[in-house]
Design an enzyme around this catalytic site. Structure first.
Site, PDB file in Angstrom:
ATOM      1  N   GLY A 105       0.827  -1.205   0.000  1.00  0.00           N
ATOM      2  CA  GLY A 105       0.000   0.000   0.000  1.00  0.00           C
ATOM      3  C   GLY A 105       0.857   1.247   0.000  1.00  0.00           C
ATOM      4  O   GLY A 105       2.005   1.231  -0.455  1.00  0.00           O
ATOM      5  N   ALA A 133       3.865   8.346   4.720  1.00  0.00           N
ATOM      6  CA  ALA A 133       4.544   7.630   3.646  1.00  0.00           C
ATOM      7  C   ALA A 133       4.905   8.532   2.464  1.00  0.00           C
ATOM      8  O   ALA A 133       6.017   8.446   1.921  1.00  0.00           O
ATOM      9  CB  ALA A 133       3.662   6.472   3.177  1.00  0.00           C
ATOM     10  N   LYS A 154      -1.836   5.989  18.678  1.00  0.00           N
ATOM     11  CA  LYS A 154      -1.767   7.379  18.192  1.00  0.00           C
ATOM     12  C   LYS A 154      -2.805   7.602  17.099  1.00  0.00           C
ATOM     13  O   LYS A 154      -3.281   8.720  16.879  1.00  0.00           O
ATOM     14  CB  LYS A 154      -0.360   7.739  17.718  1.00  0.00           C
ATOM     15  CG  LYS A 154       0.203   6.905  16.585  1.00  0.00           C
ATOM     16  CD  LYS A 154      -0.162   7.444  15.226  1.00  0.00           C
ATOM     17  CE  LYS A 154       0.356   6.556  14.130  1.00  0.00           C
ATOM     18  NZ  LYS A 154      -0.053   7.017  12.763  1.00  0.00           N
TER      19      LYS A 154
HETATM   20  N1  NAI Z   1       0.378   5.336   4.873  1.00  0.00           N
HETATM   21  C1  NAI Z   1       1.191   5.842   5.796  1.00  0.00           C
HETATM   22  O1  NAI Z   1       1.561   7.033   5.761  1.00  0.00           O
HETATM   23  C2  NAI Z   1       1.670   4.960   6.915  1.00  0.00           C
HETATM   24  C3  NAI Z   1       1.024   3.770   7.227  1.00  0.00           C
HETATM   25  N2  NAI Z   1       1.521   2.989   8.258  1.00  0.00           N
HETATM   26  C4  NAI Z   1       0.870   1.722   8.621  1.00  0.00           C
HETATM   27  O2  NAI Z   1       1.303   0.710   7.704  1.00  0.00           O
HETATM   28  C5  NAI Z   1       0.287  -0.283   7.570  1.00  0.00           C
HETATM   29  C6  NAI Z   1       0.017  -0.473   6.087  1.00  0.00           C
HETATM   30  O3  NAI Z   1      -0.524   0.745   5.609  1.00  0.00           O
HETATM   31  P1  NAI Z   1      -0.407   1.173   4.072  1.00  0.00           P
HETATM   32  O4  NAI Z   1       0.741   0.516   3.420  1.00  0.00           O
HETATM   33  O5  NAI Z   1      -0.471   2.665   4.050  1.00  0.00           O
HETATM   34  O6  NAI Z   1      -1.719   0.519   3.439  1.00  0.00           O
HETATM   35  P2  NAI Z   1      -2.924   1.327   2.772  1.00  0.00           P
HETATM   36  O7  NAI Z   1      -3.595   2.139   3.820  1.00  0.00           O
HETATM   37  O8  NAI Z   1      -2.432   2.002   1.562  1.00  0.00           O
HETATM   38  O9  NAI Z   1      -3.935   0.130   2.438  1.00  0.00           O
HETATM   39  C7  NAI Z   1      -4.048  -0.374   1.177  1.00  0.00           C
HETATM   40  C8  NAI Z   1      -3.372  -1.740   1.084  1.00  0.00           C
HETATM   41  O10 NAI Z   1      -4.284  -2.732   1.565  1.00  0.00           O
HETATM   42  C9  NAI Z   1      -4.256  -3.797   0.617  1.00  0.00           C
HETATM   43  N3  NAI Z   1      -5.474  -4.613   0.679  1.00  0.00           N
HETATM   44  C10 NAI Z   1      -6.734  -4.232   0.364  1.00  0.00           C
HETATM   45  N4  NAI Z   1      -7.579  -5.266   0.541  1.00  0.00           N
HETATM   46  C11 NAI Z   1      -6.821  -6.305   1.011  1.00  0.00           C
HETATM   47  C12 NAI Z   1      -7.093  -7.640   1.393  1.00  0.00           C
HETATM   48  N5  NAI Z   1      -8.354  -8.117   1.375  1.00  0.00           N
HETATM   49  N6  NAI Z   1      -6.076  -8.434   1.803  1.00  0.00           N
HETATM   50  C13 NAI Z   1      -4.828  -7.947   1.854  1.00  0.00           C
HETATM   51  N7  NAI Z   1      -4.486  -6.690   1.514  1.00  0.00           N
HETATM   52  C14 NAI Z   1      -5.482  -5.886   1.087  1.00  0.00           C
HETATM   53  C15 NAI Z   1      -4.107  -3.079  -0.704  1.00  0.00           C
HETATM   54  O11 NAI Z   1      -3.660  -3.961  -1.700  1.00  0.00           O
HETATM   55  C16 NAI Z   1      -3.049  -2.073  -0.353  1.00  0.00           C
HETATM   56  O12 NAI Z   1      -1.767  -2.665  -0.449  1.00  0.00           O
HETATM   57  C17 NAI Z   1      -0.925   0.226   8.364  1.00  0.00           C
HETATM   58  O13 NAI Z   1      -0.972  -0.422   9.621  1.00  0.00           O
HETATM   59  C18 NAI Z   1      -0.626   1.728   8.539  1.00  0.00           C
HETATM   60  O14 NAI Z   1      -1.202   2.238   9.741  1.00  0.00           O
HETATM   61  C19 NAI Z   1       2.629   3.335   8.983  1.00  0.00           C
HETATM   62  C20 NAI Z   1       3.288   4.489   8.688  1.00  0.00           C
HETATM   63  C21 NAI Z   1       2.850   5.389   7.652  1.00  0.00           C
HETATM   64  O1  13P Z   2       1.339   6.369  10.653  1.00  0.00           O
HETATM   65  C1  13P Z   2       1.349   7.378   9.977  1.00  0.00           C
HETATM   66  C2  13P Z   2       2.390   8.438  10.149  1.00  0.00           C
HETATM   67  O2  13P Z   2       3.463   7.951  10.928  1.00  0.00           O
HETATM   68  C3  13P Z   2       0.282   7.653   8.988  1.00  0.00           C
HETATM   69  O3  13P Z   2      -0.870   7.966   9.732  1.00  0.00           O
HETATM   70  P1  13P Z   2      -2.274   7.906   8.978  1.00  0.00           P
HETATM   71  O4  13P Z   2      -2.609   6.433   8.828  1.00  0.00           O
HETATM   72  O5  13P Z   2      -3.208   8.661   9.887  1.00  0.00           O
HETATM   73  O6  13P Z   2      -2.052   8.576   7.660  1.00  0.00           O
END
Ligand code: NAI
Ligand code: 13P
Length: 343
Positions: free
Chosen positions: A12, A154, A205
């Site tokens: 993602g 991200a 958070k």
């Molecule tokens: N986006 C950000 O800025 C940040 C996110 N995180 C954390 O990282 C983790 C991943 O977040 P992101 O990469 O941003 O994901 P995202 O919020 O972009 O979610 C979309 C992802 O979920 C996947 N997805 C959708 N349906 C699905 C299913 N049924 N089975 C498996 N995967 C499926 C999609 O393919 C895509 O890869 C979360 O816990 C988030 O809180 C941590 C730091 C920063």
């Molecule tokens: O974890 C994150 C920043 O460190 C991203 O937070 P959000 O999922 O609220 O965008």
């Protein structure tokens, strides 16, 4: 010394930004890591093309991190078993609601010396108890699992805007390897042993950020938002001390995973953004998530619900007024002004 075989589980917004960093570092430290990084990509059709094929030809995740070039040594694979086969370092970075199902498919396919690291910001919470995702991953796959969390929106990380992050790892040698895997001039890693505190901060958070977004949506300004952030930090630490004893170190809240991540999320994260829109429009949160996030997933509202179920089972909702008020506004239709009245 055996060369590590790295795979990433998740693709993602954050998963793609991490793939950029990891791909750069496995190429740079090719005496420690096999340069090629396999990334499990949840297959989707984007404008008639498979997302995996787009990533492997354009080297860009056009849906979740558009405009950012990914290293050519990152290979997108739609089959999770093929992606993780014989991997010795597994990076979990997917929305927390999908973790268990994916782990079950991976069982029995990893290298004998496999270790994992969870970049997931959420908790495996049930009324019976709460489990860190590092523990859930270790339980299902029978491998050690560390954690990484920090002030890491991200899109900013992917564009190499300076930031920090925290690795929580009890194994000193693995902590050094994870430092090599993730540290970069624009992504500075500090390794601590308190992997529990690192994960609790990352999960909780997001609940506070929903509260901050509600405040923004109601037009309350900086002072009010700062009060919500402060009370949120207090409840995050109280949750850790209450349910994880002295394992959680106070110092961890001063790491990037603590106060810094709380600040960045309450200023510029997705949880804040959707909560602001919820306060302004009153539209259902799942509708706003779909309208505003283009397939990305909210974590804070889900965590608020999970935390409330856990606290309710212990008759402790009144001990965490901010967490409880966020839940009640999001799920029980409580008047949104309660975010400054009931906390
Ligand atoms: N986006 C950000 O800025 C940040 C996110 N995180 C954390 O990282 C983790 C991943 O977040 P992101 O990469 O941003 O994901 P995202 O919020 O972009 O979610 C979309 C992802 O979920 C996947 N997805 C959708 N349906 C699905 C299913 N049924 N089975 C498996 N995967 C499926 C999609 O393919 C895509 O890869 C979360 O816990 C988030 O809180 C941590 C730091 C920063
Ligand atoms: O974890 C994150 C920043 O460190 C991203 O937070 P959000 O999922 O609220 O965008």
């Amino acid at each position: 010394m055996t060369v590590e075989n790295v795979c990433i589980i998740g693709s993602g917004n954050w998963g793609s930004a991490i793939a950029k960093i990891v791909g750069e570092n496995t190429a740079r430290h090719n005496n420690v890591f096999i340069p090629t990084v396999r990334q499990w990509v949840f297959e989707e059709n984007v404008n008639g093309e498979k997302l995996t094929e787009i990533i492997n030809t354009k080297h860009e995740n056009v849906k979740y991190l558009a405009g950012v070039s990914l290293p050519t040594n990152v290979v997108a694979i739609p089959d999770v078993v093929e992606a993780c086969q014989d991997a010795s370092l597994i990076v979990f970075v997917l929305p927390h609601q999908f973790v268990r199902g994916v782990c079950e498919k991976m069982k029995g396919h990893l290298a004998p010396n496999a270790r994992a690291i969870s970049l997931i910001k959420g908790l495996e919470i049930t009324p019976q108890g709460t489990r860190l995702f590092s523990e859930e991953i270790s339980r299902i796959l029978d491998i050690p699992c560390a954690a990484l969390s920090g002030a890491n929106i991200a899109d900013e990380v992917a564009r190499e805007k300076f930031c920090e992050s925290t690795v929580g790892c009890t194994n000193i040698a693995d902590g050094q390897i994870f430092h090599k895997l993730f540290d970069a001039p624009y992504f500075r890693i500090n390794v601590v042993q308190d992997h529990v505190g690192v994960q609790l901060c990352g999960a909780l958070k997001n609940v506070v950020a929903v509260g901050a977004g509600l405040s923004d949506g109601l037009g309350f300004g900086s002072n009010t938002k700062s009060a919500i952030v402060r009370r949120g930090l207090v409840e995050m630490r109280k949750f850790g001390q209450t349910f994880f004893g002295d394992v959680v170190q106070t110092e961890t809240f001063f790491e990037s995973c603590g106060v810094a991540d709380l600040l960045t999320t309450c200023m510029g994260g997705r949880n804040r953004k959707v909560a602001e829109a919820f306060a302004k429009t009153g539209k259902p949160i799942d509708v706003l998530e779909a309208e505003l996030l283009n397939g990305q997933k909210l974590q804070g509202t889900l965590t608020a619900k999970e935390v409330n179920e856990f606290l309710s089972a212990r008759n402790m909702v009144e001990d965490f007024p901010l967490f409880t008020t966020v839940y009640r506004i999001c799920y029980e239709g409580l008047d949104m002004h309660a975010i400054v009245r009931d906390i």
